[in-house]
Design an enzyme around this catalytic site. Structure first.
Site, PDB file in Angstrom:
ATOM      1  CB  SER A 156      -0.882   0.013   1.253  1.00  0.00           C
ATOM      2  OG  SER A 156      -1.537   1.264   1.375  1.00  0.00           O
ATOM      3  CE1 TYR A 170      -4.192  -2.011   4.972  1.00  0.00           C
ATOM      4  CE2 TYR A 170      -3.149   0.112   4.562  1.00  0.00           C
ATOM      5  CZ  TYR A 170      -3.888  -0.969   4.120  1.00  0.00           C
ATOM      6  OH  TYR A 170      -4.309  -1.008   2.816  1.00  0.00           O
TER       7      TYR A 170
HETATM    8  N1  NAD Z   1      -8.426   0.733  -1.303  1.00  0.00           N
HETATM    9  C1  NAD Z   1      -7.227   1.309  -1.419  1.00  0.00           C
HETATM   10  O1  NAD Z   1      -7.110   2.493  -1.776  1.00  0.00           O
HETATM   11  C2  NAD Z   1      -5.987   0.513  -1.147  1.00  0.00           C
HETATM   12  C3  NAD Z   1      -4.779   1.226  -1.132  1.00  0.00           C
HETATM   13  C4  NAD Z   1      -3.618   0.539  -0.894  1.00  0.00           C
HETATM   14  C5  NAD Z   1      -3.641  -0.832  -0.711  1.00  0.00           C
HETATM   15  N2  NAD Z   1      -4.823  -1.516  -0.719  1.00  0.00           N
HETATM   16  C6  NAD Z   1      -4.774  -2.952  -0.512  1.00  0.00           C
HETATM   17  O2  NAD Z   1      -5.604  -3.598  -1.462  1.00  0.00           O
HETATM   18  C7  NAD Z   1      -6.101  -4.805  -0.897  1.00  0.00           C
HETATM   19  C8  NAD Z   1      -7.611  -4.871  -1.033  1.00  0.00           C
HETATM   20  O3  NAD Z   1      -8.189  -3.796  -0.292  1.00  0.00           O
HETATM   21  P1  NAD Z   1      -9.665  -3.267  -0.566  1.00  0.00           P
HETATM   22  O4  NAD Z   1      -9.572  -1.796  -0.497  1.00  0.00           O
HETATM   23  O5  NAD Z   1     -10.238  -3.929  -1.754  1.00  0.00           O
HETATM   24  O6  NAD Z   1     -10.379  -3.776   0.787  1.00  0.00           O
HETATM   25  P2  NAD Z   1     -11.805  -4.484   1.038  1.00  0.00           P
HETATM   26  O7  NAD Z   1     -12.044  -4.401   2.503  1.00  0.00           O
HETATM   27  O8  NAD Z   1     -12.816  -3.926   0.111  1.00  0.00           O
HETATM   28  O9  NAD Z   1     -11.527  -6.002   0.627  1.00  0.00           O
HETATM   29  C9  NAD Z   1     -10.674  -6.821   1.392  1.00  0.00           C
HETATM   30  C10 NAD Z   1     -11.270  -8.223   1.461  1.00  0.00           C
HETATM   31  O10 NAD Z   1     -10.374  -9.044   2.227  1.00  0.00           O
HETATM   32  C11 NAD Z   1     -11.148  -9.941   2.974  1.00  0.00           C
HETATM   33  N3  NAD Z   1     -10.397 -10.446   4.131  1.00  0.00           N
HETATM   34  C12 NAD Z   1     -10.188  -9.814   5.307  1.00  0.00           C
HETATM   35  N4  NAD Z   1      -9.542 -10.618   6.162  1.00  0.00           N
HETATM   36  C13 NAD Z   1      -9.321 -11.797   5.507  1.00  0.00           C
HETATM   37  C14 NAD Z   1      -8.689 -13.002   5.864  1.00  0.00           C
HETATM   38  N5  NAD Z   1      -8.180 -13.185   7.100  1.00  0.00           N
HETATM   39  N6  NAD Z   1      -8.615 -14.006   4.945  1.00  0.00           N
HETATM   40  C15 NAD Z   1      -9.125 -13.818   3.711  1.00  0.00           C
HETATM   41  N7  NAD Z   1      -9.759 -12.686   3.310  1.00  0.00           N
HETATM   42  C16 NAD Z   1      -9.853 -11.677   4.205  1.00  0.00           C
HETATM   43  C17 NAD Z   1     -12.360  -9.127   3.410  1.00  0.00           C
HETATM   44  O11 NAD Z   1     -13.468  -9.972   3.750  1.00  0.00           O
HETATM   45  C18 NAD Z   1     -12.616  -8.262   2.182  1.00  0.00           C
HETATM   46  O12 NAD Z   1     -13.639  -8.804   1.347  1.00  0.00           O
HETATM   47  C19 NAD Z   1      -5.621  -4.841   0.555  1.00  0.00           C
HETATM   48  O13 NAD Z   1      -4.460  -5.642   0.623  1.00  0.00           O
HETATM   49  C20 NAD Z   1      -5.272  -3.404   0.852  1.00  0.00           C
HETATM   50  O14 NAD Z   1      -4.267  -3.311   1.838  1.00  0.00           O
HETATM   51  C21 NAD Z   1      -6.006  -0.860  -0.928  1.00  0.00           C
END
Ligand code: NAD
Length: 318
Positions: A156, A170
């Site tokens: 991230s 995080y």
């Molecule tokens: N949204 C952003 O702007 C952003 C920015 C940087 C990084 N990220 C990264 O992108 C990835 C996805 O994030 P997102 O924004 O789509 O989040 P989100 O919360 O929409 O989706 C994450 C999913 O992971 C699942 N999850 C949580 N714990 C789990 C576990 N123990 N085992 C399996 N699944 C599990 C959740 O149920 C959820 O459906 C993450 O790794 C996050 O750190 C997102």
């Protein structure tokens, strides 16, 4: 370069960025294991319907997918996900480690389990699923198979370029995932596994629902990058790609900035003098945060960014 016919396990694929990746990979012809226990943002609860819904979407579009509701932070569950892919589709070619949870609090208020649980999903979960996949791949390699295999991790911006206040757990876990990407790329090349990482920023999902900014993009922007890294014949390994909108940049990681040198071991006074007199320019962390995110917040002055952050940190928190 293609994922057609390859089997890909995507963790956290029930929502947000992971769901978009699962749909993109399936549309490109991959068999997809849609892992997601359907938990809340902080990791509590669970809903098997979340993974099932994505599988139904993929199948309705003519793709091939199965659901898995395991927890990536659970060693046995991680092993079962890998076994599931092999049982259902005959092999596993790619792991996309995408699952994450968040508990955002000022560090003096963050409880021990809130630190541990967020790190467990992002960091240990990435390691656990990769470990079980690598055991399978090593066995196949030793049996004489020569097939492109790949891991795509997810870091991230909060962890690499702009670690955010309230995200000790995080941000640290995401930075560690980037470091582990390099370690695993070095270790796994000897049996044909490429290991890369995407680092999204400013993607509108439930994780970022509270983050202001009109320049947020939809979750679809990351998926083509992941499908590229997952493809048979992709040349990249050991890379961390920042993805912000349609901009994709290769990260160069930590690099050395200004330095002072001495022929003798430093004394404290000599080091203090050197930093003073040589005029080493250090970047204040709030200046760095203003450069990285001030535009998105509509703030150009460092003082204003610091005031907004401090106000946020001092809001009542449970
Ligand atoms: N949204 C952003 O702007 C952003 C920015 C940087 C990084 N990220 C990264 O992108 C990835 C996805 O994030 P997102 O924004 O789509 O989040 P989100 O919360 O929409 O989706 C994450 C999913 O992971 C699942 N999850 C949580 N714990 C789990 C576990 N123990 N085992 C399996 N699944 C599990 C959740 O149920 C959820 O459906 C993450 O790794 C996050 O750190 C997102």
């Amino acid at each position: 370069m293609s994922v057609a016919g390859r089997t890909v396990l995507v963790t956290g694929a029930g929502r947000g960025i992971g769901r978009a990746e699962a749909l993109h990979l399936a549309a490109a012809g991959a068999n997809v294991v849609v892992n997601d226990p359907g938990v809340e943002i902080d990791g509590r609860g669970g809903d098997a319907g979340v993974a099932d819904a994505v599988v139904a979407e993929i199948r309705a579009l003519g793709g091939r997918a199965v659901a898995d509701t395991g927890n990536v932070a659970d060693w046995e569950d991680a092993g079962r996900m890998v076994a599931r892919a092999v049982d259902e589709f005959g092999d596993l070619h790619v792991v996309v480690n995408n699952a994450a949870t968040e508990v955002n609090k000022g560090m003096e208020r963050l409880a021990e389990d809130e630190f541990d649980d967020v790190v467990a999903v992002k960091l240990k979960g990435t390691f656990a699923v990769s470990h079980h996949a690598a055991r399978h791949w090593r066995a196949r390699f030793e049996a004489g198979e020569r097939t492109d295999r790949a891991i795509v991790n997810t870091a991230s911006g909060s962890g690499l370029l702009n670690p955010l206040p309230t995200q000790s757990n995080y941000a640290a876990a995401n930075a560690a995932v980037a470091a582990m990407t390099t370690v695993h790329a070095l270790e796994l090349r000897r049996f044909g596994v490429r290991v890369n990482c995407v680092s999204p920023s400013m993607v509108r999902t439930r994780l970022t629902a509270g983050v202001p900014g009109e320049r947020m993009t939809g979750p679809d922007v990351v998926a083509p990058v992941v499908t590229y890294l997952a493809g048979d014949g992709c040349p990249l390994t050991g890379q961390v790609l920042s993805v912000r909108g349609t901009s994709v940049a290769v990260n160069r990681g930590w690099s050395l900035g200004p330095r002072v040198e001495s022929d003798e071991p430093w004394t404290v006074d000599a080091l203090a003098d050197a930093f003073d007199t040589v005029g080493v320019e250090v970047v204040d962390p709030f200046d760095a945060l203003t450069t990285a995110l001030g535009g998105a917040l509509g703030l150009s002055r460092r003082e204003d960014v610091e005031a907004v952050v401090n106000a946020q940190l001092d809001l009542p928190q449970n």
